[in-house]
Design a protein around this motif. Sequence first.
Motif, PDB file in Angstrom:
ATOM      1  N   GLY A  73       0.823  -1.200   0.000  1.00  0.00           N
ATOM      2  CA  GLY A  73       0.000   0.000   0.000  1.00  0.00           C
ATOM      3  C   GLY A  73       0.856   1.249   0.000  1.00  0.00           C
ATOM      4  N   ALA A  74       0.216   2.410   0.124  1.00  0.00           N
ATOM      5  CA  ALA A  74       0.919   3.683   0.201  1.00  0.00           C
ATOM      6  C   ALA A  74       0.033   4.685   0.928  1.00  0.00           C
ATOM      7  CB  ALA A  74       1.280   4.202  -1.190  1.00  0.00           C
ATOM      8  N   ASP A  75       0.656   5.613   1.613  1.00  0.00           N
ATOM      9  CA  ASP A  75      -0.086   6.690   2.276  1.00  0.00           C
ATOM     10  C   ASP A  75      -0.442   7.791   1.273  1.00  0.00           C
ATOM     11  OD1 ASP A  75       0.372   5.284   4.660  1.00  0.00           O
ATOM     12  OD2 ASP A  75       2.301   6.292   4.925  1.00  0.00           O
ATOM     13  N   ALA A  76       0.384   7.926   0.247  1.00  0.00           N
ATOM     14  CA  ALA A  76       0.134   8.900  -0.821  1.00  0.00           C
ATOM     15  C   ALA A  76       1.002   8.526  -2.008  1.00  0.00           C
ATOM     16  CB  ALA A  76       0.461  10.319  -0.361  1.00  0.00           C
ATOM     17  N   ILE A  77       0.468   8.785  -3.224  1.00  0.00           N
ATOM     18  CA  ILE A  77       1.247   8.548  -4.437  1.00  0.00           C
ATOM     19  C   ILE A  77       0.889   9.621  -5.451  1.00  0.00           C
ATOM     20  CG2 ILE A  77      -0.447   6.873  -5.304  1.00  0.00           C
ATOM     21  CD1 ILE A  77       1.980   5.440  -6.651  1.00  0.00           C
ATOM     22  N   ASP A  78       1.908  10.206  -6.094  1.00  0.00           N
ATOM     23  CA  ASP A  78       1.666  11.307  -7.030  1.00  0.00           C
ATOM     24  C   ASP A  78       1.787  10.826  -8.478  1.00  0.00           C
ATOM     25  OD1 ASP A  78       4.364  11.255  -7.769  1.00  0.00           O
ATOM     26  OD2 ASP A  78       4.894  13.081  -6.698  1.00  0.00           O
ATOM     27  N   PRO A  79       1.521  11.690  -9.462  1.00  0.00           N
ATOM     28  CA  PRO A  79       1.557  11.254 -10.867  1.00  0.00           C
ATOM     29  C   PRO A  79       2.939  10.794 -11.342  1.00  0.00           C
ATOM     30  CG  PRO A  79       0.276  13.265 -10.662  1.00  0.00           C
ATOM     31  CD  PRO A  79       0.952  13.062  -9.348  1.00  0.00           C
ATOM     32  N   GLN A  80       3.994  11.164 -10.629  1.00  0.00           N
ATOM     33  CA  GLN A  80       5.348  10.736 -10.987  1.00  0.00           C
ATOM     34  C   GLN A  80       5.734   9.433 -10.289  1.00  0.00           C
ATOM     35  OE1 GLN A  80       4.751  14.218 -10.148  1.00  0.00           O
ATOM     36  NE2 GLN A  80       4.380  14.292 -12.359  1.00  0.00           N
ATOM     37  N   PHE A  81       4.750   8.782  -9.644  1.00  0.00           N
ATOM     38  CA  PHE A  81       4.964   7.523  -8.943  1.00  0.00           C
ATOM     39  C   PHE A  81       5.864   7.670  -7.722  1.00  0.00           C
ATOM     40  CE2 PHE A  81       3.285   6.238 -12.937  1.00  0.00           C
ATOM     41  CZ  PHE A  81       2.572   5.070 -12.698  1.00  0.00           C
ATOM     42  N   ARG A  82       5.956   8.896  -7.199  1.00  0.00           N
ATOM     43  CA  ARG A  82       6.631   9.101  -5.920  1.00  0.00           C
ATOM     44  C   ARG A  82       5.611   8.821  -4.828  1.00  0.00           C
ATOM     45  NH1 ARG A  82       9.024  14.884  -7.724  1.00  0.00           N
ATOM     46  NH2 ARG A  82       6.755  15.142  -7.921  1.00  0.00           N
ATOM     47  N   ALA A  83       5.986   7.982  -3.887  1.00  0.00           N
ATOM     48  CA  ALA A  83       5.045   7.571  -2.850  1.00  0.00           C
ATOM     49  C   ALA A  83       5.585   7.909  -1.467  1.00  0.00           C
ATOM     50  CB  ALA A  83       4.773   6.074  -2.940  1.00  0.00           C
ATOM     51  N   ARG A 113      -4.303   9.001  -4.029  1.00  0.00           N
ATOM     52  CA  ARG A 113      -3.752   9.541  -5.277  1.00  0.00           C
ATOM     53  C   ARG A 113      -3.770  11.066  -5.181  1.00  0.00           C
ATOM     54  NH1 ARG A 113      -6.079   7.915 -11.291  1.00  0.00           N
ATOM     55  NH2 ARG A 113      -4.456   8.952 -12.521  1.00  0.00           N
ATOM     56  N   VAL A 114      -2.590  11.666  -5.157  1.00  0.00           N
ATOM     57  CA  VAL A 114      -2.475  13.101  -4.884  1.00  0.00           C
ATOM     58  C   VAL A 114      -1.613  13.776  -5.949  1.00  0.00           C
ATOM     59  CG1 VAL A 114      -2.768  12.797  -2.391  1.00  0.00           C
ATOM     60  CG2 VAL A 114      -0.467  12.718  -3.385  1.00  0.00           C
ATOM     61  N   GLU A 115      -1.749  15.084  -6.060  1.00  0.00           N
ATOM     62  CA  GLU A 115      -0.894  15.854  -6.969  1.00  0.00           C
ATOM     63  C   GLU A 115       0.506  16.019  -6.402  1.00  0.00           C
ATOM     64  OE1 GLU A 115      -1.386  16.840 -10.126  1.00  0.00           O
ATOM     65  OE2 GLU A 115      -3.171  15.580  -9.912  1.00  0.00           O
ATOM     66  N   THR A 116       0.612  16.078  -5.078  1.00  0.00           N
ATOM     67  CA  THR A 116       1.913  16.179  -4.429  1.00  0.00           C
ATOM     68  C   THR A 116       1.885  15.421  -3.112  1.00  0.00           C
ATOM     69  OG1 THR A 116       3.517  17.664  -3.363  1.00  0.00           O
ATOM     70  CG2 THR A 116       1.211  18.399  -3.446  1.00  0.00           C
ATOM     71  N   ILE A 117       2.963  14.728  -2.798  1.00  0.00           N
ATOM     72  CA  ILE A 117       3.040  13.986  -1.543  1.00  0.00           C
ATOM     73  C   ILE A 117       3.385  14.901  -0.370  1.00  0.00           C
ATOM     74  CG2 ILE A 117       3.594  11.770  -2.613  1.00  0.00           C
ATOM     75  CD1 ILE A 117       6.539  12.279  -2.022  1.00  0.00           C
ATOM     76  N   ALA A 118       3.494  16.204  -0.626  1.00  0.00           N
ATOM     77  CA  ALA A 118       3.838  17.151   0.429  1.00  0.00           C
ATOM     78  C   ALA A 118       2.794  17.178   1.537  1.00  0.00           C
ATOM     79  CB  ALA A 118       4.002  18.552  -0.153  1.00  0.00           C
ATOM     80  N   GLY A 119       1.558  16.772   1.220  1.00  0.00           N
ATOM     81  CA  GLY A 119       0.504  16.810   2.225  1.00  0.00           C
ATOM     82  C   GLY A 119       0.538  15.646   3.202  1.00  0.00           C
ATOM     83  N   ALA A 120       1.383  14.669   2.970  1.00  0.00           N
ATOM     84  CA  ALA A 120       1.475  13.496   3.847  1.00  0.00           C
ATOM     85  C   ALA A 120       2.677  13.619   4.774  1.00  0.00           C
ATOM     86  CB  ALA A 120       1.594  12.219   3.012  1.00  0.00           C
ATOM     87  N   LYS A 121       2.519  13.137   5.991  1.00  0.00           N
ATOM     88  CA  LYS A 121       3.634  13.159   6.931  1.00  0.00           C
ATOM     89  C   LYS A 121       4.718  12.186   6.485  1.00  0.00           C
ATOM     90  CE  LYS A 121       1.074  14.613  11.023  1.00  0.00           C
ATOM     91  NZ  LYS A 121       0.726  14.301  12.432  1.00  0.00           N
ATOM     92  N   LEU A 122       5.957  12.589   6.692  1.00  0.00           N
ATOM     93  CA  LEU A 122       7.097  11.747   6.331  1.00  0.00           C
ATOM     94  C   LEU A 122       7.610  11.033   7.575  1.00  0.00           C
ATOM     95  CD1 LEU A 122       9.405  10.691   4.593  1.00  0.00           C
ATOM     96  CD2 LEU A 122      10.563  12.894   4.908  1.00  0.00           C
ATOM     97  N   PRO A 123       7.442   9.715   7.650  1.00  0.00           N
ATOM     98  CA  PRO A 123       7.973   8.969   8.791  1.00  0.00           C
ATOM     99  C   PRO A 123       9.469   8.700   8.601  1.00  0.00           C
ATOM    100  CG  PRO A 123       6.118   7.847   7.735  1.00  0.00           C
ATOM    101  CD  PRO A 123       6.629   8.868   6.785  1.00  0.00           C
ATOM    102  N   VAL A 124      10.212   8.867   9.679  1.00  0.00           N
ATOM    103  CA  VAL A 124      11.647   8.612   9.661  1.00  0.00           C
ATOM    104  C   VAL A 124      11.956   7.596  10.759  1.00  0.00           C
ATOM    105  CG1 VAL A 124      13.950   9.620   9.887  1.00  0.00           C
ATOM    106  CG2 VAL A 124      12.103  10.952   8.832  1.00  0.00           C
ATOM    107  N   GLU A 125      12.558   6.475  10.389  1.00  0.00           N
ATOM    108  CA  GLU A 125      12.925   5.452  11.374  1.00  0.00           C
ATOM    109  C   GLU A 125      14.305   5.778  11.943  1.00  0.00           C
ATOM    110  OE1 GLU A 125      13.218   0.583  11.860  1.00  0.00           O
ATOM    111  OE2 GLU A 125      11.993   1.482  10.270  1.00  0.00           O
ATOM    112  N   VAL A 126      14.387   5.765  13.267  1.00  0.00           N
ATOM    113  CA  VAL A 126      15.575   6.291  13.953  1.00  0.00           C
ATOM    114  C   VAL A 126      16.038   5.324  15.041  1.00  0.00           C
ATOM    115  CG1 VAL A 126      16.439   8.204  15.386  1.00  0.00           C
ATOM    116  CG2 VAL A 126      14.820   8.658  13.526  1.00  0.00           C
TER     117      VAL A 126
END
Length: 218
Positions: A73-83, A113-126
């Motif tokens: 799955g994906a939390d968000a995916i844009d037209p350039q297939f960046r997820a 399906r979004v125009e930009t993934i900027a609206g989704a939070k970016l999880p970082v594993e630390v």
Amino acid sequence: MAAAAAVCEVQAGMLVGLGTGSTAAEAIRLIGAARLAIEAVATSEASAALARSVGILVRDFAEVARVDLTIDGADAIDPQFRAMKGAGGAMLREKVVAAASDRMVVIADGRKRVETIAGAKLPVEVLPFARRYVEAALRPMFAEVVAREGQGGLYTTDNGNIVIDCDGAASTDWDRIAAWLGSVPGVAGHGLFLNEVDAAYIADGGVVTRMERRLVTG
């Protein structure tokens, strides 16, 4: 519906990567119901347990170098297939399995399906050892940097790491952000999937649309 469409790509004899999350779980159930002669690797302990419960043979990914097909799955995916991925906390294992796969397919509903993934939070594993250092390093790049909470304390991944959710990126140059995150000591992984996705099945309004990366990039 998206899961059912993607599962049609699974063929007997394949080694299949199984993603994590509610939509990926539906794909796992459908693969199990099809009784195909496949083997699988899982991106989380939860997905591995579900796969075994529906009769799928799950291999240890530590012994695997190549996967035929991964469905996730994906939390968000844009037209350039960046997820953007990682709401389920499995983004590091998901990225490793995706990198080993000949083909990675994303399944999602139309809201993802979004125009930009900027609206989704970016999880970082630390690494827990590096929590405060990494939080300080992330703050100049993001408006909001919050360690994810779990039951009785900080959320921990199957790898024993914590997750820091970042919002309000100062830039939408995702390649630059991904490269920068990779340079921060203590960061084990992140939810930016910029080049891994080959296709997506998006269910919206009762219709499933298949998108192929090659149609976009030529």
